[in-house]
Motif scaffolding. Structure first.
Motif, PDB file in Angstrom:
ATOM      1  N   CYS A  88       9.658   9.521   7.693  1.00 48.81           N
ATOM      2  CA  CYS A  88       9.929   9.450   9.134  1.00 48.81           C
ATOM      3  C   CYS A  88       9.259  10.579   9.912  1.00 48.81           C
ATOM      4  O   CYS A  88       9.191  10.535  11.149  1.00 48.81           O
ATOM      5  N   THR A  89       8.742  11.589   9.215  1.00 50.85           N
ATOM      6  CA  THR A  89       8.071  12.706   9.875  1.00 50.85           C
ATOM      7  C   THR A  89       6.550  12.531   9.911  1.00 50.85           C
ATOM      8  O   THR A  89       5.837  13.381  10.442  1.00 50.85           O
ATOM      9  N   VAL A  90       6.064  11.422   9.344  1.00 50.62           N
ATOM     10  CA  VAL A  90       4.626  11.155   9.282  1.00 50.62           C
ATOM     11  C   VAL A  90       4.236  10.242  10.442  1.00 50.62           C
ATOM     12  O   VAL A  90       4.839   9.178  10.617  1.00 50.62           O
ATOM     13  N   PRO A  91       3.261  10.618  11.262  1.00 49.51           N
ATOM     14  CA  PRO A  91       2.853   9.759  12.381  1.00 49.51           C
ATOM     15  C   PRO A  91       2.454   8.366  11.906  1.00 49.51           C
ATOM     16  O   PRO A  91       1.994   8.182  10.772  1.00 49.51           O
ATOM     17  N   ALA A  92       2.626   7.377  12.784  1.00 50.36           N
ATOM     18  CA  ALA A  92       2.334   5.990  12.427  1.00 50.36           C
ATOM     19  C   ALA A  92       0.888   5.797  12.009  1.00 50.36           C
ATOM     20  O   ALA A  92       0.578   4.871  11.258  1.00 50.36           O
ATOM     21  N   THR A  93       0.006   6.660  12.492  1.00 53.34           N
ATOM     22  CA  THR A  93      -1.408   6.532  12.143  1.00 53.34           C
ATOM     23  C   THR A  93      -1.733   7.193  10.809  1.00 53.34           C
ATOM     24  O   THR A  93      -2.871   7.125  10.341  1.00 53.34           O
ATOM     25  N   GLY A  94      -0.753   7.830  10.175  1.00 56.15           N
ATOM     26  CA  GLY A  94      -0.967   8.517   8.904  1.00 56.15           C
ATOM     27  C   GLY A  94      -0.434   7.728   7.732  1.00 56.15           C
ATOM     28  O   GLY A  94       0.287   6.740   7.888  1.00 56.15           O
ATOM     29  N   THR A  95      -0.777   8.179   6.527  1.00 56.74           N
ATOM     30  CA  THR A  95      -0.328   7.501   5.308  1.00 56.74           C
ATOM     31  C   THR A  95       0.148   8.501   4.261  1.00 56.74           C
ATOM     32  O   THR A  95       0.164   8.207   3.074  1.00 56.74           O
ATOM     33  N   ASP A  96       0.533   9.696   4.689  1.00 54.05           N
ATOM     34  CA  ASP A  96       0.952  10.722   3.737  1.00 54.05           C
ATOM     35  C   ASP A  96       2.274  10.345   3.080  1.00 54.05           C
ATOM     36  O   ASP A  96       3.153   9.744   3.710  1.00 54.05           O
ATOM     37  N   SER A  97       2.428  10.731   1.815  1.00 45.86           N
ATOM     38  CA  SER A  97       3.653  10.495   1.053  1.00 45.86           C
ATOM     39  C   SER A  97       4.158  11.817   0.497  1.00 45.86           C
ATOM     40  O   SER A  97       3.372  12.744   0.264  1.00 45.86           O
ATOM     41  N   ILE A  98       5.452  11.905   0.256  1.00 41.83           N
ATOM     42  CA  ILE A  98       6.010  13.090  -0.352  1.00 41.83           C
ATOM     43  C   ILE A  98       5.499  13.210  -1.785  1.00 41.83           C
ATOM     44  O   ILE A  98       5.364  12.216  -2.504  1.00 41.83           O
ATOM     45  N   THR A  99       5.172  14.417  -2.207  1.00 40.13           N
ATOM     46  CA  THR A  99       4.675  14.634  -3.562  1.00 40.13           C
ATOM     47  C   THR A  99       5.842  14.900  -4.515  1.00 40.13           C
ATOM     48  O   THR A  99       6.973  15.154  -4.085  1.00 40.13           O
ATOM     49  N   ARG A 100       5.539  14.851  -5.804  1.00 39.73           N
ATOM     50  CA  ARG A 100       6.570  15.115  -6.817  1.00 39.73           C
ATOM     51  C   ARG A 100       7.157  16.506  -6.634  1.00 39.73           C
ATOM     52  O   ARG A 100       8.387  16.680  -6.665  1.00 39.73           O
ATOM     53  N   ASP A 101       6.302  17.508  -6.443  1.00 41.85           N
ATOM     54  CA  ASP A 101       6.795  18.876  -6.284  1.00 41.85           C
ATOM     55  C   ASP A 101       7.656  19.018  -5.039  1.00 41.85           C
ATOM     56  O   ASP A 101       8.687  19.698  -5.064  1.00 41.85           O
ATOM     57  N   ASP A 146       0.833  -1.207   0.000  1.00 46.10           N
ATOM     58  CA  ASP A 146       0.000   0.000   0.000  1.00 46.10           C
ATOM     59  C   ASP A 146       0.862   1.249   0.000  1.00 46.10           C
ATOM     60  O   ASP A 146       0.621   2.195  -0.760  1.00 46.10           O
ATOM     61  N   PHE A 147       1.896   1.269   0.860  1.00 50.49           N
ATOM     62  CA  PHE A 147       2.739   2.452   0.966  1.00 50.49           C
ATOM     63  C   PHE A 147       3.533   2.703  -0.317  1.00 50.49           C
ATOM     64  O   PHE A 147       3.714   3.852  -0.724  1.00 50.49           O
ATOM     65  N   VAL A 148       4.019   1.646  -0.960  1.00 48.34           N
ATOM     66  CA  VAL A 148       4.727   1.824  -2.219  1.00 48.34           C
ATOM     67  C   VAL A 148       3.777   2.360  -3.290  1.00 48.34           C
ATOM     68  O   VAL A 148       4.104   3.294  -4.030  1.00 48.34           O
ATOM     69  N   ALA A 149       2.582   1.778  -3.372  1.00 49.79           N
ATOM     70  CA  ALA A 149       1.610   2.226  -4.370  1.00 49.79           C
ATOM     71  C   ALA A 149       1.227   3.690  -4.149  1.00 49.79           C
ATOM     72  O   ALA A 149       1.189   4.487  -5.095  1.00 49.79           O
ATOM     73  N   LEU A 150       0.950   4.059  -2.899  1.00 49.59           N
ATOM     74  CA  LEU A 150       0.594   5.449  -2.606  1.00 49.59           C
ATOM     75  C   LEU A 150       1.769   6.382  -2.849  1.00 49.59           C
ATOM     76  O   LEU A 150       1.596   7.495  -3.350  1.00 49.59           O
ATOM     77  N   GLY A 151       2.978   5.924  -2.487  1.00 48.99           N
ATOM     78  CA  GLY A 151       4.151   6.764  -2.688  1.00 48.99           C
ATOM     79  C   GLY A 151       4.429   7.038  -4.151  1.00 48.99           C
ATOM     80  O   GLY A 151       4.727   8.172  -4.543  1.00 48.99           O
ATOM     81  N   LEU A 152       4.321   6.008  -4.980  1.00 48.33           N
ATOM     82  CA  LEU A 152       4.534   6.186  -6.417  1.00 48.33           C
ATOM     83  C   LEU A 152       3.470   7.082  -7.021  1.00 48.33           C
ATOM     84  O   LEU A 152       3.759   7.942  -7.860  1.00 48.33           O
ATOM     85  N   SER A 153       2.227   6.896  -6.599  1.00 52.87           N
ATOM     86  CA  SER A 153       1.138   7.716  -7.115  1.00 52.87           C
ATOM     87  C   SER A 153       1.330   9.188  -6.740  1.00 52.87           C
ATOM     88  O   SER A 153       1.103  10.088  -7.565  1.00 52.87           O
ATOM     89  N   ALA A 154       1.770   9.442  -5.512  1.00 48.44           N
ATOM     90  CA  ALA A 154       2.000  10.824  -5.071  1.00 48.44           C
ATOM     91  C   ALA A 154       3.109  11.484  -5.879  1.00 48.44           C
ATOM     92  O   ALA A 154       3.134  12.714  -6.030  1.00 48.44           O
ATOM     93  N   LEU A 155       4.013  10.671  -6.426  1.00 50.45           N
ATOM     94  CA  LEU A 155       5.104  11.199  -7.240  1.00 50.45           C
ATOM     95  C   LEU A 155       4.703  11.328  -8.714  1.00 50.45           C
ATOM     96  O   LEU A 155       5.544  11.640  -9.557  1.00 50.45           O
ATOM     97  N   GLY A 156       3.454  11.075  -9.006  1.00 45.25           N
ATOM     98  CA  GLY A 156       2.946  11.304 -10.357  1.00 45.25           C
ATOM     99  C   GLY A 156       2.999  10.108 -11.278  1.00 45.25           C
ATOM    100  O   GLY A 156       2.697  10.234 -12.468  1.00 45.25           O
TER     101      GLY A 156
END
Length: 308
Positions: free
Chosen positions: A277-290, A46-56
């Motif tokens: 590492c700055t995202v709380p364990a209860t969150g699922t935010d990913s760095i965006t492309r920008d 899930d985290f890889v899929a969300l991370g890749l999607s957030a990067l466009g």
């Protein structure tokens, strides 16, 4: 080849129950009073899929999921983030874990390995159909993803995987280690990281092997040379290390699929991992492309000033 998906992610869907504890390791006691215990969707795939999607990158996730409340959380997460999900019924129920998180952000994961059955499979025709319209496949080491590797090779897509805390000897990991073009793993359980990295290349098809080492950064093996990847300072206080490796893989693949030099890809990965590492364990935010490219530009400028 006409593609509608940049990365097909296989496996690694599930839920985690997050428990914040006063310290790790946790001393024995009859009970502890802890902050609110929460279940949220999000495991390695899930985290890889969300991370890749957030990067466009156009991302599609395929896995086995149960007809249960945890499965509903996984479905909702993908729906809310706009990541297509192809699900195959998992009779044993959606995969799950309990994560104990210490004040320093370190994590101990207790993974429930009873959800899969030996007969479970991702349908070959489904794997082939999705791979035929994809540029690349990232394969989680969760069962039964290893059985899909032959179909991915037949489709001609490049493959990456994350071996996580492989000890270099557990045979379960070998089909992934020796069947992927890009291999990520952690140095946590490796007595001799360099030896294991070189063995992955010698016995398999890997072009690149990346071993992440937490606060020490990472090590990159490419063209026979091992180089150190410096750690990147996080943009905010560290609160949880969960998902940092998945974020690193997403950042690396973002660069790799764009044809960037592997050292640049590793820099992208380090930046994405530091953000996670700055995202709380209860969150699922990913760095965006920008956000990623802005951080790259900032670090490049600092490097140029230092070399002036």
């Amino acid at each position: 080849m006409n593609t509608e998906t940049d990365v097909l992610v296989l496996g690694g869907a599930g839920v985690d129950t997050i428990v914040y504890v006063p310290e790790l390791p946790l001393p024995f006691a009859d009970s502890y009073m802890v902050p609110r215990v929460e279940m949220r969707a999000g495991q390695t795939g899930d985290f890889v899929a969300l991370g890749l999607s957030a990067l466009g990158l156009r991302t599609h996730h395929l896995d086995m999921i149960g007809a249960d409340h945890p499965g509903d959380l996984v479905r909702a997460l993908h729906r809310d983030r706009g990541v297509p999900l192809t699900e195959v019924p998992l009779p044993g129920g959606t995969k799950r874990a309990v994560n104990l998180v210490g004040p320093d952000g370190r994590r101990l994961s207790l993974y429930d390995d009873t959800r899969s059955d030996e007969a479970d499979r991702l349908p070959e025709e489904t794997v082939r159909a999705l791979a035929s319209v994809s540029r690349h496949a990232h394969v989680s080491i969760t069962y039964p993803c290893a059985f899909a590797l032959p179909q991915l090779r037949e489709a001609g897509v490049t493959v990456s995987t994350d071996l996580h805390n492989w000890d270099g000897t557990n045979a379960y990991h070998e089909p992934f280690a020796y069947g992927a073009d890009v291999v990520f793993l952690s140095t946590t359980a490796l007595p001799e990281p360099e030896r294991t990295m070189r063995r992955i290349v010698e016995r398999g098809r890997a072009r690149v092997v990346v071993a992440t080492a937490g606060a020490e950064g990472a090590y990159l093996l490419s063209d026979g040379e091992i180089t150190h990847v410096p750690v990147i300072p996080p943009p905010a206080p560290v609160v949880d290390s969960n998902g940092a490796g998945d974020a690193f893989a997403s950042g690396f693949l973002f660069g790799w699929l764009a044809g960037e030099p592997v050292a640049r890809c590793a820099r992208y990965g380090a930046i994405a991992g530091a953000f996670a590492c700055t995202v709380p364990a209860t969150g699922t935010d990913s760095i965006t492309r920008d956000e990623l490219l802005a951080r790259v530009a900032e670090l490049d400028a600092l490097t140029a000033e230092g070399n002036a």
